[in-house]
Design a protein around this motif. Structure first.
Motif, PDB file in Angstrom:
ATOM      1  N   PHE A   1       5.195   2.445   5.828  1.00  0.00           N
ATOM      2  CA  PHE A   1       4.162   3.403   6.250  1.00  0.00           C
ATOM      3  C   PHE A   1       2.875   2.658   6.619  1.00  0.00           C
ATOM      4  CE2 PHE A   1       0.604   6.241   5.459  1.00  0.00           C
ATOM      5  CZ  PHE A   1       1.025   7.488   5.889  1.00  0.00           C
ATOM      6  N   ILE A   2       2.482   1.736   5.731  1.00  0.00           N
ATOM      7  CA  ILE A   2       1.234   1.006   5.994  1.00  0.00           C
ATOM      8  C   ILE A   2       1.396   0.167   7.272  1.00  0.00           C
ATOM      9  CG2 ILE A   2      -0.348  -0.782   5.130  1.00  0.00           C
ATOM     10  CD1 ILE A   2       0.252   0.249   2.281  1.00  0.00           C
ATOM     11  N   ALA A   3       2.509  -0.523   7.359  1.00  0.00           N
ATOM     12  CA  ALA A   3       2.733  -1.371   8.547  1.00  0.00           C
ATOM     13  C   ALA A   3       2.649  -0.522   9.813  1.00  0.00           C
ATOM     14  CB  ALA A   3       4.100  -2.049   8.453  1.00  0.00           C
ATOM     15  N   ASP A   4       3.314   0.617   9.822  1.00  0.00           N
ATOM     16  CA  ASP A   4       3.365   1.442  11.035  1.00  0.00           C
ATOM     17  C   ASP A   4       2.006   2.043  11.378  1.00  0.00           C
ATOM     18  OD1 ASP A   4       6.010   0.851  11.220  1.00  0.00           O
ATOM     19  OD2 ASP A   4       6.722   2.735  10.351  1.00  0.00           O
ATOM     20  N   HIS A   5       1.250   2.410  10.347  1.00  0.00           N
ATOM     21  CA  HIS A   5      -0.052   3.032  10.638  1.00  0.00           C
ATOM     22  C   HIS A   5      -1.102   1.995  11.016  1.00  0.00           C
ATOM     23  CE1 HIS A   5       2.004   6.535   9.023  1.00  0.00           C
ATOM     24  NE2 HIS A   5       1.087   7.253   9.656  1.00  0.00           N
ATOM     25  N   VAL A   6      -1.007   0.809  10.432  1.00  0.00           N
ATOM     26  CA  VAL A   6      -1.960  -0.235  10.854  1.00  0.00           C
ATOM     27  C   VAL A   6      -1.649  -0.620  12.312  1.00  0.00           C
ATOM     28  CG1 VAL A   6      -2.672  -2.632  10.479  1.00  0.00           C
ATOM     29  CG2 VAL A   6      -2.478  -1.083   8.538  1.00  0.00           C
TER      30      VAL A   6
ATOM     31  N   ASN B   1      -5.417   7.470   4.629  1.00  0.00           N
ATOM     32  CA  ASN B   1      -4.083   7.478   5.210  1.00  0.00           C
ATOM     33  C   ASN B   1      -3.160   6.944   4.124  1.00  0.00           C
ATOM     34  OD1 ASN B   1      -2.100   5.316   7.118  1.00  0.00           O
ATOM     35  ND2 ASN B   1      -2.056   7.510   7.454  1.00  0.00           N
ATOM     36  N   GLY B   2      -2.136   7.705   3.786  1.00  0.00           N
ATOM     37  CA  GLY B   2      -1.295   7.222   2.695  1.00  0.00           C
ATOM     38  C   GLY B   2      -0.045   8.061   2.533  1.00  0.00           C
ATOM     39  N   ILE B   3       0.784   7.650   1.578  1.00  0.00           N
ATOM     40  CA  ILE B   3       2.082   8.307   1.385  1.00  0.00           C
ATOM     41  C   ILE B   3       2.424   8.388  -0.098  1.00  0.00           C
ATOM     42  CG2 ILE B   3       3.284   6.086   1.709  1.00  0.00           C
ATOM     43  CD1 ILE B   3       5.643   7.650   2.915  1.00  0.00           C
ATOM     44  N   ALA B   4       2.974   9.543  -0.491  1.00  0.00           N
ATOM     45  CA  ALA B   4       3.555   9.678  -1.827  1.00  0.00           C
ATOM     46  C   ALA B   4       5.055   9.539  -1.639  1.00  0.00           C
ATOM     47  CB  ALA B   4       3.222  11.042  -2.408  1.00  0.00           C
ATOM     48  N   ALA B   5       5.586   8.416  -2.040  1.00  0.00           N
ATOM     49  CA  ALA B   5       7.010   8.147  -1.856  1.00  0.00           C
ATOM     50  C   ALA B   5       7.347   6.843  -2.558  1.00  0.00           C
ATOM     51  CB  ALA B   5       7.348   8.022  -0.363  1.00  0.00           C
TER      52      ALA B   5
ATOM     53  N   LEU C   1     -11.656   9.868   9.776  1.00  0.00           N
ATOM     54  CA  LEU C   1     -10.375  10.544  10.035  1.00  0.00           C
ATOM     55  C   LEU C   1      -9.456  10.390   8.820  1.00  0.00           C
ATOM     56  CD1 LEU C   1      -8.012  11.749  11.758  1.00  0.00           C
ATOM     57  CD2 LEU C   1      -7.595   9.436  12.596  1.00  0.00           C
ATOM     58  N   ASN C   2      -9.034  11.503   8.250  1.00  0.00           N
ATOM     59  CA  ASN C   2      -7.990  11.480   7.217  1.00  0.00           C
ATOM     60  C   ASN C   2      -6.713  11.930   7.908  1.00  0.00           C
ATOM     61  OD1 ASN C   2     -10.148  11.032   5.530  1.00  0.00           O
ATOM     62  ND2 ASN C   2      -9.802  12.801   4.220  1.00  0.00           N
ATOM     63  N   TYR C   3      -5.739  11.036   7.989  1.00  0.00           N
ATOM     64  CA  TYR C   3      -4.512  11.393   8.705  1.00  0.00           C
ATOM     65  C   TYR C   3      -3.282  11.171   7.834  1.00  0.00           C
ATOM     66  CZ  TYR C   3      -0.532  11.492  11.751  1.00  0.00           C
ATOM     67  OH  TYR C   3       0.699  11.805  12.279  1.00  0.00           O
ATOM     68  N   TYR C   4      -2.412  12.165   7.825  1.00  0.00           N
ATOM     69  CA  TYR C   4      -1.175  12.063   7.044  1.00  0.00           C
ATOM     70  C   TYR C   4       0.081  12.394   7.825  1.00  0.00           C
ATOM     71  CZ  TYR C   4      -4.028  11.430   2.926  1.00  0.00           C
ATOM     72  OH  TYR C   4      -4.911  10.911   2.018  1.00  0.00           O
ATOM     73  N   SER C   5       0.021  13.402   8.739  1.00  0.00           N
ATOM     74  CA  SER C   5       1.294  13.919   9.245  1.00  0.00           C
ATOM     75  C   SER C   5       1.190  14.723  10.543  1.00  0.00           C
ATOM     76  CB  SER C   5       1.881  14.818   8.152  1.00  0.00           C
ATOM     77  OG  SER C   5       3.198  15.146   8.443  1.00  0.00           O
ATOM     78  N   ARG C   6       2.381  15.072  11.041  1.00  0.00           N
ATOM     79  CA  ARG C   6       2.485  15.981  12.197  1.00  0.00           C
ATOM     80  C   ARG C   6       2.951  17.352  11.707  1.00  0.00           C
ATOM     81  NH1 ARG C   6       6.784  14.511  16.886  1.00  0.00           N
ATOM     82  NH2 ARG C   6       8.222  13.946  15.221  1.00  0.00           N
TER      83      ARG C   6
ATOM     84  N   TYR D   1     -10.117   1.039   7.831  1.00  0.00           N
ATOM     85  CA  TYR D   1      -8.896   1.722   7.416  1.00  0.00           C
ATOM     86  C   TYR D   1      -8.907   1.755   5.893  1.00  0.00           C
ATOM     87  CZ  TYR D   1      -3.908   2.496   6.507  1.00  0.00           C
ATOM     88  OH  TYR D   1      -2.703   2.995   6.062  1.00  0.00           O
ATOM     89  N   PHE D   2      -8.838   2.969   5.321  1.00  0.00           N
ATOM     90  CA  PHE D   2      -8.847   3.130   3.867  1.00  0.00           C
ATOM     91  C   PHE D   2      -7.523   3.740   3.446  1.00  0.00           C
ATOM     92  CE2 PHE D   2     -13.307   2.318   2.682  1.00  0.00           C
ATOM     93  CZ  PHE D   2     -13.840   2.170   3.951  1.00  0.00           C
ATOM     94  N   TYR D   3      -6.739   2.962   2.717  1.00  0.00           N
ATOM     95  CA  TYR D   3      -5.470   3.507   2.238  1.00  0.00           C
ATOM     96  C   TYR D   3      -5.758   4.532   1.135  1.00  0.00           C
ATOM     97  CZ  TYR D   3      -1.024   4.348   0.262  1.00  0.00           C
ATOM     98  OH  TYR D   3       0.082   5.025  -0.197  1.00  0.00           O
ATOM     99  N   TRP D   4      -5.056   5.683   1.203  1.00  0.00           N
ATOM    100  CA  TRP D   4      -5.118   6.678   0.127  1.00  0.00           C
ATOM    101  C   TRP D   4      -3.827   6.595  -0.653  1.00  0.00           C
ATOM    102  CZ3 TRP D   4      -8.805   9.825  -1.905  1.00  0.00           C
ATOM    103  CH2 TRP D   4      -8.352  10.671  -2.938  1.00  0.00           C
TER     104      TRP D   4
END
Ligand code: IFM
Length: 412
Positions: free
Chosen positions: A325-330, A313-317, A257-262, A346-349
């Motif tokens: 972001f990492i805390a909330d997604h883990v 799963n990751g963020i550009a910011a 699963l690659n997940y980023y957003s809604r 879980y693989f951080y992007w």
């Protein structure tokens, strides 16, 4: 359900990259596209992070973070620069990469197709060509033959739906086509390519774990009271998120699963969902941060009764937001596990800042900051936060410990 191997860590704590985004010096359909000025003024991929030559040093940095798995891709255009001609030096290179990855205590998860194509393959119509599945299989066989049992996890195709939509629907990626009919023609070819690759890998390495990395979006109705918006979000959830997974059910050992957003569906424009509502906090990609979406999708995937790897799963910011972001997604992973989803990794992007396709080098996703002028690497505070999460959960499954407090921002 297939048993998780006892000789593996119970949970793969990883980070991910892909060849074209970090290696540098590639020669494929993307470099052609970049050289033809299709990046709208953005800098071409060029030397990227020069990971092709610096992978050993990078692995030492990854180990400082404590990751026990690394998701990377092999570059088809390097391995098969001309049809049927395989490059021994390129295969030897990836053998060294995998060896070094293992020597650093990281389980390699190898992607075979991550958006880029050899020029000869692209010029024959890429995956639209009826011969594409056979040609892809030939390439996959060669890779698996070269890497043997050193690689246990394979992702055949990264984000088939995104690839189809960006390259053939929206035309923002090569070959730049905007034809829905081609999207519908492409998907069965990608499916057949995956199926042939799956069988080829299993023939040679029956113990391998083979899957795909599916990009899933948490679709919700723009107006939660609108029946039509609700219906559209269900349709899109099926078409974009579930259909390909259902079609590959018997040929995947795990679900990536690659997940980023809604995104929101607003009737009647169900094919162009709204990325965020006005006022929502978005990332540098314009994507809304919504960890609950990942939990929802993981719960949805439970029904397939297979181990799940969050392959991206990751963020550009700004890095402070990355820590959160990492805390909330883990936490979302941990909640989904509590509800019965068998999440095994879980693989951080991404491990390193890298070339973000049509967006060029502006978005910064990395746990490790890269100065593209000097190739200097610097671990961001989020890397340290991730290190502490990993250390707190070492040999634990399900994920249960989340360290606090959040480290301060560094400006990196
Ligand atoms: O950089 C990409 C990656 O190549 C595929 N998944 C999404 C990432 C962020 O856009």
């Amino acid at each position: 359900m297939r048993q998780w191997p006892a000789d593996l860590p119970p949970f793969l704590w990883g980070a991910a990259t892909s060849s074209h985004q970090v290696e540098g010096g590639n020669h494929n359909d993307w470099t052609q596209w970049e050289e033809a000025g299709r990046l709208q003024g953005r800098v071409p991929s060029g030397e990227a992070c020069d990971h092709y030559h610096r992978f050993e040093k990078d692995f030492q940095l990854f180990r400082q973070i404590g990751i026990n798995a690394y998701r990377l891709s092999v570059e088809w255009s390097r391995i098969e620069p001309a049809p049927g001609q395989f490059s021994a030096p390129a295969l030897a290179h990836y053998q060294r990469v995998i060896e070094s990855c293992r020597a650093q205590g990281m389980e390699p998860v190898l992607t075979l197709h991550h958006f880029t194509l050899p020029i000869w393959f692209a010029s024959r119509g890429g995956f639209l060509n009826p011969d594409a599945p056979a040609l892809f299989e030939r390439f996959v066989r060669r890779v698996v033959e070269a890497l043997g049992d050193e690689v246990r996890f394979y992702v055949t195709i990264n984000e088939p739906m995104i690839y189809a939509v960006m390259s053939y629907g929206l035309g923002t990626w090569p070959p730049g086509h905007k034809r829905l009919t081609e999207v519908w023609k492409l998907l069965p070819r990608l499916l057949a390519s995956h199926q042939r690759a799956y069988r080829a890998i299993k023939e040679s390495q029956p113990g391998a774990w083979v899957g795909l990395a599916h990009h899933m979006v948490a679709f919700e109705p723009y107006d939660p009271r609108s029946r039509l918006d609700q219906a559209d979000s269900k349709v899109l959830h099926y078409l974009f998120n579930r259909r390909f997974i259902q079609q590959t059910d018997s040929t995947q050992d795990f679900i990536g699963l690659n997940y980023y957003s809604r995104q929101y569906t607003r009737h009647p424009h169900f094919l162009t969902p709204v990325p965020a509502k006005p006022g929502a906090q978005v990332t540098d990609m314009g994507w809304e941060v919504y960890p609950e979406g990942m939990e929802m999708l993981l719960r949805d995937l439970k029904g397939f009764a297979k181990p799940i790897l969050v392959t991206e799963n990751g963020i550009a910011a700004d890095d402070t937001r990355r820590v959160q972001f990492i805390a909330d997604h883990v936490r979302a992973v941990s909640r989904a596990q509590a509800e019965g989803a068998i999440v095994r990794g879980y693989f951080y992007w991404s491990a390193l800042d890298n070339f973000e396709w049509a967006e060029g080098y502006r978005p910064r996703f990395g746990l490790i900051a890269v100065d593209y002028r000097t190739q200097e690497r610097t671990l961001r505070p989020s890397a340290d936060f991730y290190r502490r999460i990993i250390a707190a959960n070492r040999n634990l499954w399900p994920v249960s410990a989340l360290p606090a407090p959040v480290p301060p921002a560094s400006g990196l």
